[in-house]
Scaffold this motif. Structure first.
Motif, PDB file in Angstrom:
ATOM      1  N   LEU A  40       0.831  -1.202   0.000  1.00 37.46           N
ATOM      2  CA  LEU A  40       0.000   0.000   0.000  1.00 37.46           C
ATOM      3  C   LEU A  40       0.868   1.255   0.000  1.00 37.46           C
ATOM      4  O   LEU A  40       0.610   2.198  -0.764  1.00 37.46           O
ATOM      5  CB  LEU A  40      -0.931   0.012   1.219  1.00 37.46           C
ATOM      6  CG  LEU A  40      -1.780   1.277   1.380  1.00 37.46           C
ATOM      7  CD1 LEU A  40      -2.748   1.440   0.220  1.00 37.46           C
ATOM      8  CD2 LEU A  40      -2.516   1.244   2.706  1.00 37.46           C
ATOM      9  N   ILE A  41       1.892   1.277   0.829  1.00 41.70           N
ATOM     10  CA  ILE A  41       2.798   2.437   0.877  1.00 41.70           C
ATOM     11  C   ILE A  41       3.454   2.641  -0.487  1.00 41.70           C
ATOM     12  O   ILE A  41       3.487   3.762  -1.011  1.00 41.70           O
ATOM     13  CB  ILE A  41       3.850   2.249   1.991  1.00 41.70           C
ATOM     14  CG1 ILE A  41       3.171   2.294   3.366  1.00 41.70           C
ATOM     15  CG2 ILE A  41       4.957   3.301   1.883  1.00 41.70           C
ATOM     16  CD1 ILE A  41       4.053   1.836   4.505  1.00 41.70           C
ATOM     17  N   ARG A  42       3.952   1.564  -1.068  1.00 45.45           N
ATOM     18  CA  ARG A  42       4.588   1.649  -2.390  1.00 45.45           C
ATOM     19  C   ARG A  42       3.600   2.183  -3.424  1.00 45.45           C
ATOM     20  O   ARG A  42       3.946   3.057  -4.231  1.00 45.45           O
ATOM     21  CB  ARG A  42       5.097   0.264  -2.794  1.00 45.45           C
ATOM     22  CG  ARG A  42       5.592   0.193  -4.221  1.00 45.45           C
ATOM     23  CD  ARG A  42       5.944  -1.237  -4.578  1.00 45.45           C
ATOM     24  NE  ARG A  42       6.241  -1.372  -5.996  1.00 45.45           N
ATOM     25  CZ  ARG A  42       6.745  -2.453  -6.534  1.00 45.45           C
ATOM     26  NH1 ARG A  42       7.022  -3.497  -5.794  1.00 45.45           N
ATOM     27  NH2 ARG A  42       6.976  -2.513  -7.817  1.00 45.45           N
ATOM     28  N   THR A  43       2.384   1.673  -3.403  1.00 45.03           N
ATOM     29  CA  THR A  43       1.373   2.089  -4.376  1.00 45.03           C
ATOM     30  C   THR A  43       1.037   3.568  -4.216  1.00 45.03           C
ATOM     31  O   THR A  43       0.907   4.292  -5.212  1.00 45.03           O
ATOM     32  CB  THR A  43       0.111   1.228  -4.211  1.00 45.03           C
ATOM     33  OG1 THR A  43       0.475  -0.148  -4.372  1.00 45.03           O
ATOM     34  CG2 THR A  43      -0.952   1.585  -5.232  1.00 45.03           C
ATOM     35  N   GLY A  80      -4.202  -6.626 -12.119  1.00 47.03           N
ATOM     36  CA  GLY A  80      -3.077  -7.560 -12.252  1.00 47.03           C
ATOM     37  C   GLY A  80      -1.828  -7.034 -11.569  1.00 47.03           C
ATOM     38  O   GLY A  80      -1.119  -7.777 -10.878  1.00 47.03           O
ATOM     39  N   THR A  81      -1.557  -5.748 -11.739  1.00 53.32           N
ATOM     40  CA  THR A  81      -0.400  -5.128 -11.081  1.00 53.32           C
ATOM     41  C   THR A  81      -0.529  -5.223  -9.566  1.00 53.32           C
ATOM     42  O   THR A  81       0.414  -5.601  -8.871  1.00 53.32           O
ATOM     43  CB  THR A  81      -0.262  -3.656 -11.498  1.00 53.32           C
ATOM     44  OG1 THR A  81      -0.010  -3.596 -12.901  1.00 53.32           O
ATOM     45  CG2 THR A  81       0.870  -2.968 -10.757  1.00 53.32           C
ATOM     46  N   GLY A  82      -1.705  -4.895  -9.067  1.00 52.57           N
ATOM     47  CA  GLY A  82      -1.924  -4.961  -7.624  1.00 52.57           C
ATOM     48  C   GLY A  82      -1.719  -6.367  -7.085  1.00 52.57           C
ATOM     49  O   GLY A  82      -1.041  -6.566  -6.067  1.00 52.57           O
ATOM     50  N   ALA A  83      -2.288  -7.347  -7.770  1.00 52.38           N
ATOM     51  CA  ALA A  83      -2.122  -8.740  -7.335  1.00 52.38           C
ATOM     52  C   ALA A  83      -0.658  -9.149  -7.398  1.00 52.38           C
ATOM     53  O   ALA A  83      -0.138  -9.805  -6.485  1.00 52.38           O
ATOM     54  CB  ALA A  83      -2.973  -9.662  -8.205  1.00 52.38           C
ATOM     55  N   SER A  84       0.025  -8.746  -8.471  1.00 50.91           N
ATOM     56  CA  SER A  84       1.441  -9.069  -8.628  1.00 50.91           C
ATOM     57  C   SER A  84       2.261  -8.449  -7.499  1.00 50.91           C
ATOM     58  O   SER A  84       3.124  -9.108  -6.902  1.00 50.91           O
ATOM     59  CB  SER A  84       1.942  -8.567  -9.984  1.00 50.91           C
ATOM     60  OG  SER A  84       3.332  -8.733 -10.109  1.00 50.91           O
TER      61      SER A  84
END
Length: 145
Positions: A40-43, A80-84
């Motif tokens: 979450l922080i990275r996102t 897909g990015t989030g899951a990855s």
């Protein structure tokens, strides 16, 4: 745009470079915290950084029309990015970056296969050899564990 800055090869190499740094930084950053919180922080940082870049370059003022198809596939790509990322950070939390990152790069092999099946792309014989070597390398690294 200069020929160098419009080279897909340059941007792909830069992507690989930053992905390598990402693995190292993430491995250190995920120590002592929940891997999902780390994601979450990275996102949030990625979102804020991209918003700042778009704002600073004036690309947010008039983005133009975005088709329903583009929205659909961008949302699917984001999911897909989030899951990855969630899986990647969990793997980094549990295992060494020197094993996690190469296995993650099996995505290269999957992209080639999906590109053939869904996009009609046709890698050359040399391309297939390279794809097979990437797969073999990832498997050899994983077997080290």
């Amino acid at each position: 745009m200069s020929p160098l800055s419009s080279s897909w090869q340059l941007w792909a190499l830069l992507s690989a470079f930053f992905a390598a740094l990402t693995a190292i930084f993430a491995k250190v950053g995920v120590e002592g915290i929940n891997s999902d919180l780390a994601t979450l922080i990275r996102t949030a940082v990625v979102l804020l950084t991209l918003a700042a870049i778009l704002f600073a370059t004036g690309q947010l003022t008039n983005p133009g029309p975005i088709s329903a198809k583009s929205w659909l596939f961008l949302v699917l790509s984001a999911l897909g990015t989030g899951a990855s990322w969630l899986c990647y950070f969990r793997a980094l939390k549990l295992g060494p970056a020197t094993l996690v990152a190469p296995i993650d790069k099996l995505s290269v092999v999957l992209v080639a296969l999906f590109g053939v099946v869904f996009l009609g792309e046709r890698p050359s014989q040399q391309g297939w050899i390279g794809i097979a070597l990437i797969a073999a390398g990832a498997i050899l690294i994983a077997l080290k564990a």
